[in-house]
Write a protein that holds these residues in place. Structure first.
Motif, mmCIF file in Angstrom:
data_model
loop_
_atom_site.group_PDB
_atom_site.id
_atom_site.type_symbol
_atom_site.label_atom_id
_atom_site.label_comp_id
_atom_site.label_asym_id
_atom_site.label_seq_id
_atom_site.Cartn_x
_atom_site.Cartn_y
_atom_site.Cartn_z
ATOM 1 N N HIS A 1 0.841 -1.202 0.000
ATOM 2 C CA HIS A 1 0.000 0.000 0.000
ATOM 3 C C HIS A 1 0.880 1.257 0.000
ATOM 4 O O HIS A 1 2.040 1.223 0.413
ATOM 5 C CB HIS A 1 -1.030 -0.011 1.132
ATOM 6 N N HIS B 1 0.103 5.999 3.168
ATOM 7 C CA HIS B 1 0.390 6.569 4.490
ATOM 8 C C HIS B 1 1.405 7.700 4.372
ATOM 9 O O HIS B 1 2.436 7.540 3.726
ATOM 10 C CB HIS B 1 0.976 5.522 5.426
ATOM 11 N N ASP C 1 5.515 1.454 8.214
ATOM 12 C CA ASP C 1 4.194 1.409 7.598
ATOM 13 C C ASP C 1 3.926 2.811 7.023
ATOM 14 O O ASP C 1 3.411 3.658 7.738
ATOM 15 C CB ASP C 1 3.140 1.012 8.640
ATOM 16 N N TYR D 1 -4.523 -5.987 6.004
ATOM 17 C CA TYR D 1 -4.277 -5.100 4.862
ATOM 18 C C TYR D 1 -5.082 -5.598 3.653
ATOM 19 O O TYR D 1 -6.162 -6.152 3.803
ATOM 20 C CB TYR D 1 -2.775 -5.027 4.585
ATOM 21 N N TYR E 1 3.612 1.924 15.845
ATOM 22 C CA TYR E 1 2.644 1.792 14.744
ATOM 23 C C TYR E 1 1.729 3.021 14.654
ATOM 24 O O TYR E 1 1.148 3.447 15.642
ATOM 25 C CB TYR E 1 1.815 0.519 14.981
ATOM 26 N N HIS E 2 1.628 3.574 13.444
ATOM 27 C CA HIS E 2 0.751 4.721 13.169
ATOM 28 C C HIS E 2 1.049 5.920 14.079
ATOM 29 O O HIS E 2 0.132 6.572 14.581
ATOM 30 C CB HIS E 2 -0.732 4.326 13.254
#
Ligand code: ZN
Length: 423
Positions: free
Chosen positions: A174, A177, A183, A284, A312-313
């Motif tokens: 992907h 982001h 990620d 995902y 994460y994030h």
């Protein structure tokens, strides 16, 4: 790791549509001959509709003297992705309803999105919230964003295999982001490296590499490619490949696809610490590829699992969080899986309605009951019972406990007798 590509991709403000995605794909296209696809906003795709395109030029919260206290120019994470435009003055209390922080990690900026519910918001370090509350009010609050009828953008490259078949392996990552390293910049850098390597040294099967905005990108690709999905023999979804965790393979929906066995064996051989996960509907883009109507044999490869590591994030998923060695090892592992899958010998039983009569073909010991369970004759039975096109010689050897050489010897004789063919 291609450090230059990594560093140029990292700061961009990506979302599921918009110029950040185009800039991202342009950087990747400078490395590999990528086909960039644009799908107009508002087009139906499966149960969804292509969203409006979102772009943002600037965003900030300034105090009464014009001093910027939160500034999009410092990090795209400061603005909730897909925020609607705002240009107002307001008090701290009014603004507070639109502020997101991580009280448990007060120095980190969270990553938040609101793709389908129109709203706006800012994300900031919890420690900066106190200073904001004490700053001179009213605040000037600006999000200079825009929704427009534009398009959804994704990138695709098909690396042709050396074999004659149309069969292919699909590898996706992907690309939606902003400004986070593991990620998801690690996935993009890894997939670019994989495509580059395969262009230099193609394997037997073709390999299609897809750079897709999460969910909407895979839905759009699946919608447009429904007529050729039979060619897809395996898929891998890649992301989060640069952290310190061992590789983690999540199996396809049924868990019994050939790619599952190839990936599991290959990864465990490379690193006994490899973690194996069963199918789970959260995750995902494997959710789209494995949905029951498509039911494609897609696994997922990550290191740390989404939501299970604190960075994460958040803004702490930064350049220091990603190790070039870990990323390189992941690329090598994926190439190993691809080449193993591609080179697999997959027998197909041509007389599968009941067992074929082996004795008539001179393939069976004349004395019933005298069979040696570790013999080539057991190899015949194992091959005939597993030769459904979804089991390789390696799978048959692993499941039967026979030596690969015995399976191959039995296979040669079955092929010579016209009972089995191979792909
Ligand atoms: Zn994510």
């Amino acid at each position: 790791m291609n450090r230059e590509l990594f560093e140029s991709l990292l700061p961009l403000c990506r979302s599921i549509t918009g110029n950040g995605v185009r800039e991202t794909l342009a950087l990747i296209a400078a490395e590999i001959p990528l086909n960039v696809v644009e799908i107009p906003s508002g087009e139906p795709m499966l149960d969804w509709t292509t969203p409006q395109e979102w772009n943002i030029r600037d965003a900030f919260v300034a105090d009464a003297t014009g001093n910027r206290l939160i500034d999009f120019a410092q990090s795209p994470l400061h603005v909730v992705s897909y925020s609607e435009p705002v240009r107002r003055t307001m008090t701290f209390d009014e603004l507070r309803l639109h502020l997101h922080t991580l009280p448990d990690r007060p120095d980190w900026i969270p990553y938040r999105t609101s793709y389908w519910n129109q709203t706006w918001g800012f994300c900031l370090r919890h420690n900066d919230l106190v200073a904001l509350e004490q700053a001179s009010q009213p605040f000037q609050v600006v999000i200079d964003s825009e929704f427009s009828d534009g398009s959804l953008t994704y990138g695709e490259i098909l690396v042709r295999g050396t074999g004659a078949s149309n069969e292919e392996i699909v590898v996706t990552t992907h690309i939606c982001h902003p400004a986070m390293a593991n990620d998801n910049v690690s996935g993009m850098v890894a997939l670019t490296a994989i495509a580059k390597q395969l262009l230099k040294h193609p394997v037997k099967l073709s390999v299609r590499c897809l750079f897709l905005p999460g969910t909407v990108g895979s839905l759009a690709w699946l919608d447009r490619n429904q007529s050729t999905l039979d060619n897809v023999k395996a898929g891998l979804v890649l992301t989060g490949l640069g952290d310190q965790n061992p590789l983690t393979y999540k199996a396809s929906r049924g868990g019994k696809s050939r790619i599952d066995r190839v990936a599991q064996r290959t990864l465990l051989r490379r690193d006994p610490e490899t973690r194996l996960l069963p199918w789970d509907p959260y995750g995902y883009d494997e959710r789209q590829f494995c949905s029951p109507g498509f039911d494609l044999p897609f696994g997922r490869l990550t290191r740390g699992v989404h939501g299970q590591y604190p960075e994460y994030h958040t803004s702490s998923d930064n350049a220091e969080f990603v190790s070039g060695d870990q990323l390189d090892a992941a690329v090598e592992a994926v190439l190993d899986i691809i080449s193993t899958f591609s080179n697999d010998i997959v027998p197909v039983n041509l007389v599968s309605l009941g067992e074929p009569q082996l004795g008539r073909r001179g393939l069976y010991s004349p004395l019933g009951g005298a069979i040696n369970t570790k013999s080539v004759e057991m190899g015949y039975l194992w091959i005939l019972s597993l030769a459904d096109g979804n089991h390789s010689v390696d799978d048959i050897a692993a499941q039967s406990g026979l030596e690969t050489s015995d399976v191959l010897a039995a296979l040669d004789r079955l092929i010579a007798s016209g009972l089995v063919s191979t792909t």
